[in-house]
Design a protein around this motif. Structure first.
Motif, mmCIF file in Angstrom:
data_model
loop_
_atom_site.group_PDB
_atom_site.id
_atom_site.type_symbol
_atom_site.label_atom_id
_atom_site.label_comp_id
_atom_site.label_asym_id
_atom_site.label_seq_id
_atom_site.Cartn_x
_atom_site.Cartn_y
_atom_site.Cartn_z
ATOM 1 N N GLN B 6 6.341 9.720 -7.009
ATOM 2 C CA GLN B 6 6.924 8.429 -6.629
ATOM 3 C C GLN B 6 6.159 7.759 -5.484
ATOM 4 O O GLN B 6 6.395 6.599 -5.180
ATOM 5 C CB GLN B 6 8.414 8.584 -6.305
ATOM 6 N N LEU B 7 5.221 8.475 -4.857
ATOM 7 C CA LEU B 7 4.412 7.873 -3.787
ATOM 8 C C LEU B 7 3.060 7.363 -4.296
ATOM 9 O O LEU B 7 2.252 6.879 -3.521
ATOM 10 C CB LEU B 7 4.182 8.866 -2.640
ATOM 11 N N ARG B 8 2.832 7.479 -5.608
ATOM 12 C CA ARG B 8 1.558 6.965 -6.138
ATOM 13 C C ARG B 8 1.563 5.441 -6.128
ATOM 14 O O ARG B 8 2.546 4.809 -6.509
ATOM 15 C CB ARG B 8 1.321 7.474 -7.561
ATOM 16 N N LEU B 9 0.438 4.884 -5.730
ATOM 17 C CA LEU B 9 0.311 3.427 -5.606
ATOM 18 C C LEU B 9 0.763 2.684 -6.856
ATOM 19 O O LEU B 9 1.501 1.706 -6.779
ATOM 20 C CB LEU B 9 -1.150 3.051 -5.317
ATOM 21 N N ARG B 10 0.341 3.173 -8.016
ATOM 22 C CA ARG B 10 0.612 2.405 -9.239
ATOM 23 C C ARG B 10 2.079 2.485 -9.651
ATOM 24 O O ARG B 10 2.523 1.718 -10.503
ATOM 25 C CB ARG B 10 -0.319 2.788 -10.388
ATOM 26 N N ASN B 11 2.839 3.373 -9.069
ATOM 27 C CA ASN B 11 4.263 3.439 -9.407
ATOM 28 C C ASN B 11 5.138 2.587 -8.494
ATOM 29 O O ASN B 11 6.333 2.485 -8.707
ATOM 30 C CB ASN B 11 4.735 4.902 -9.367
ATOM 31 N N GLN B 12 4.527 1.980 -7.491
ATOM 32 C CA GLN B 12 5.293 1.116 -6.593
ATOM 33 C C GLN B 12 5.485 -0.259 -7.218
ATOM 34 O O GLN B 12 4.673 -0.709 -8.008
ATOM 35 C CB GLN B 12 4.552 0.927 -5.264
ATOM 36 N N LEU B 13 6.543 -0.950 -6.792
ATOM 37 C CA LEU B 13 6.678 -2.364 -7.132
ATOM 38 C C LEU B 13 5.945 -3.211 -6.089
ATOM 39 O O LEU B 13 5.340 -4.238 -6.400
ATOM 40 C CB LEU B 13 8.158 -2.752 -7.163
ATOM 41 N N CYS B 14 5.973 -2.729 -4.847
ATOM 42 C CA CYS B 14 5.419 -3.512 -3.737
ATOM 43 C C CYS B 14 3.942 -3.776 -3.894
ATOM 44 O O CYS B 14 3.467 -4.877 -3.595
ATOM 45 C CB CYS B 14 5.656 -2.774 -2.403
ATOM 46 N N PHE B 15 3.201 -2.791 -4.387
ATOM 47 C CA PHE B 15 1.747 -2.930 -4.379
ATOM 48 C C PHE B 15 1.249 -3.993 -5.359
ATOM 49 O O PHE B 15 0.473 -4.876 -4.978
ATOM 50 C CB PHE B 15 1.072 -1.573 -4.604
#
Lengths: 144, 144
Positions: B6-15
């Motif tokens: 869940q801390l991977r960049l591509r799984n964020q909405l924010c990025f």
DNA sequence: TTAAATTTAATTGTGTACAATTTATCTGAT
DNA sequence: ATCAGATAAATTGTACACAATTAAATTTAA
């Protein structure tokens, strides 16, 4: 007198993107304050947690940031002890960024953040997944 | 060793939000350069074209910007001749921003921008409409 | 092989963003 | 009528974001 419907703020795609992006960063702030990280420093650390070691160039490609932005961010993260900066032996132009043990420990303290953010976004999962998918589609079709 | 998916960049909405927002602004740049406007100045002018006259406070509410950001933007737009700044007679605390004739003329020269931007976003209309709708939904449910 | 072109970071300069504080003005309760 | 609190903009300080330039190292091509 022209109406210029297409110039109204709410009809733009850019404006809600800009507002939502800033709003999400604002939501992260209290959580990141606990880790003494800014948002830019946080996404940099996320990339480092995934890769352990990256050149500044590679980091810039991952984060879509240039050296003008990254250089001071990386110096700050080094000062905080989360990464090390050293020139590559193979190619002195290249700057190698490495995760330190302290930087690695920080991941444990950040592990709760995604869930905490999820809880303060009051949209159903399906909409969030659609939004996520469309933003990635936008990135894939629009960048470079 | 934890995986922290869940801390991977591509799984964020924010990025992707952050990247797409910056990317859209980048697409505007060459078009706005012709008008001698930055992106922030442009959305400020869009609000002014819609309302002709607004207090700095109202403008901040519309654009989601505080006085720390708006004050220098408005001074710059005044220097360029597109708006006037004057204290309200009713309430000296309030700063009234008015569109000048030059500012109004600028709208004609900006009229082609939305279509030009649309042409360089290679996504079908339905996806763009969905994205637009979900971003507004996000704004409505997440802000304040 | 060596001079030109390219690549990589760093630097410089401008313009936001925003938190926190300050200053000036206004409002409302006594 | 007055002053405590509220409100609006400006100011201050920190941190990006990015274009343009610079400097150093490497690669390429004549």
């Amino acid at each position: 007198m022209a109406n210029y419907e297409q110039l109204r703020l709410r009809n733009q795609l850019c404006f809600p993107l800009y507002v939502c992006s800033k709003e999400v960063v604002r939501k992260y702030k209290p959580l990141l304050d606990e880790l003494d990280l800014t948002y830019t420093q946080y996404i940099t650390m996320m990339a480092m947690w995934e890769h352990q070691q990256l050149s500044a160039k590679e980091l810039g490609n991952i984060l879509y940031l240039d050296s003008g932005t990254l250089t001071p961010v990386l110096k700050t993260l080094e000062k905080k002890g989360f990464v090390e900066r050293q020139r590559s032996k193979d190619d002195e132009r290249s700057l190698i960024i490495s995760l330190t043990p302290e930087g690695s420990d920080l991941q444990d303290r950040a592990a709760h953040i995604p869930e905490a953010i999820g809880k303060c976004i009051d949209m159903d999962l399906e909409d969030l997944q659609t939004l996520h998918r469309l933003l990635h589609k936008f990135m894939d079709t629009s960048i470079k």
